[in-house]
Design an enzyme around this catalytic site. Structure first.
Site, PDB file in Angstrom:
ATOM      1  N   HIS A  85     -34.595  31.524 -11.969  1.00 26.90           N
ATOM      2  CA  HIS A  85     -33.226  31.203 -11.544  1.00 26.90           C
ATOM      3  C   HIS A  85     -33.245  30.001 -10.597  1.00 26.90           C
ATOM      4  CE1 HIS A  85     -33.870  34.034  -7.982  1.00 26.90           C
ATOM      5  NE2 HIS A  85     -33.279  33.018  -7.391  1.00 26.90           N
ATOM      6  N   ASN A 136     -37.978  34.595 -11.898  1.00 21.91           N
ATOM      7  CA  ASN A 136     -37.411  34.669 -13.257  1.00 21.91           C
ATOM      8  C   ASN A 136     -36.807  33.335 -13.686  1.00 21.91           C
ATOM      9  OD1 ASN A 136     -35.160  34.551 -11.657  1.00 21.91           O
ATOM     10  ND2 ASN A 136     -34.184  36.396 -12.454  1.00 21.91           N
ATOM     11  N   GLU A 141     -28.755  32.874 -12.744  1.00 19.82           N
ATOM     12  CA  GLU A 141     -29.760  33.790 -13.270  1.00 19.82           C
ATOM     13  C   GLU A 141     -29.942  33.570 -14.770  1.00 19.82           C
ATOM     14  OE1 GLU A 141     -31.569  35.815 -11.524  1.00 19.82           O
ATOM     15  OE2 GLU A 141     -30.463  36.530  -9.766  1.00 19.82           O
ATOM     16  N   ASP A 148     -26.220  27.153  -2.266  1.00 16.30           N
ATOM     17  CA  ASP A 148     -25.589  28.451  -2.505  1.00 16.30           C
ATOM     18  C   ASP A 148     -25.459  29.254  -1.206  1.00 16.30           C
ATOM     19  OD1 ASP A 148     -28.295  29.094  -2.083  1.00 16.30           O
ATOM     20  OD2 ASP A 148     -28.679  29.525  -4.177  1.00 16.30           O
TER      21      ASP A 148
END
Ligand code: GLP
Length: 241
Positions: free
Chosen positions: A138, A136, A143, A67
């Site tokens: 991701h 979290n 996400e 990414d």
């Protein structure tokens, strides 16, 4: 799934570097998928050191990053391109033309997605994807809530993740709101995944991969379906297993 728990951060970094080296020895023309971030930094530095000391050859290898921050240039020290070059790609003998990181400045950004996909196909798919996770759960910039069949995408970065990246950008409000990312499906297409995590803050996400439940609210939880998954963690990240 294979889980490797290392006692110390140093041992964690070394183990990660050895897995990278082993892949290059096993398949000299390997394509690596690369996450950036604090977790992988030292293992990449050690892999570069092993290249220097032992002559591990990357001349036929290819790499594709997972990414990039949208709107951030390759020359910007905070970009994934800058950081992966600095710590790894500029320090090994991989050919620059055989490395790819999405261009955060392409306008419109959607055009970058087709190039991203094409590049991975041209590189013959990813042999070993080194995958970090967020607290979290991701993966890449996928996400919580991202569909499991998502593919190359311009992904909104959550407030939580933007807060966690505040130090890198000098304030959470300065963290880009979007990332250009492989989707969850693209991640699952890698032939092998090395998922890496350090620290207590990642323990819940690691627990969800190992014990479930599998849910889009914790994107990393689906990685357990991958047939060739290695989870490399330190004691703290393993504390809820
Ligand atoms: C970012 C990146 C991910 C990376 C994750 C973990 O959100 N998009 O690719 O894996 O952060 O980063 P760190 O290792 O710094 O915790």
């Amino acid at each position: 799934m294979k889980i490797i728990v290392m006692e110390t951060t140093e041992a964690f970094d070394r183990q990660g570097a050895l897995i990278i080296m082993r892949q290059a020895l096993k398949k000299p023309d390997s394509t690596f998928g690369l996450a950036t971030g604090d977790t992988t930094r030292n293992m990449y530095a050690l892999a570069a050191e092993l290249h220097r000391e032992l002559g591990v050859d990357y001349s036929l290898c290819k790499s594709c990053n997972l990414d990039e921050y949208a709107g951030v240039s390759a020359e910007d020290k905070r970009s994934c391109r800058y950081r992966i070059n600095e710590v790894l790609l500029d320090k090994i003998n991989i050919k620059p033309e055989n490395t790819y990181v999405p261009n955060g400045l392409r306008e419109p950004p959607e055009e970058e997605l087709a190039l991203f996909k094409e590049k991975i196909e041209k590189f013959g798919g990813i042999d070993l994807l080194i995958l970090g996770i967020g607290t979290n759960g991701h993966i890449g910039f996928n996400e919580p809530g991202t569909p499991l069949d998502s593919s190359f995408r311009i992904a909104p970065i959550s407030e939580k993740t933007r807060k966690e990246k505040a130090a890198l950008f000098g304030g959470s409000e300065l963290v880009p709101k979007f990332g250009i990312s492989m989707g969850i499906r693209d991640i699952m297409m890698a032939r092998e995944i090395l998922l890496v995590a350090k620290g207590r803050a990642k323990a819940e996400a690691i627990r969800s991969i190992v014990h479930g439940p599998m849910t889009v609210d914790m994107p990393a939880s689906v990685v357990r379906l991958h047939p060739d998954l290695v989870i490399l963690i330190d004691k703290d990240a393993a504390s809820l297993l």
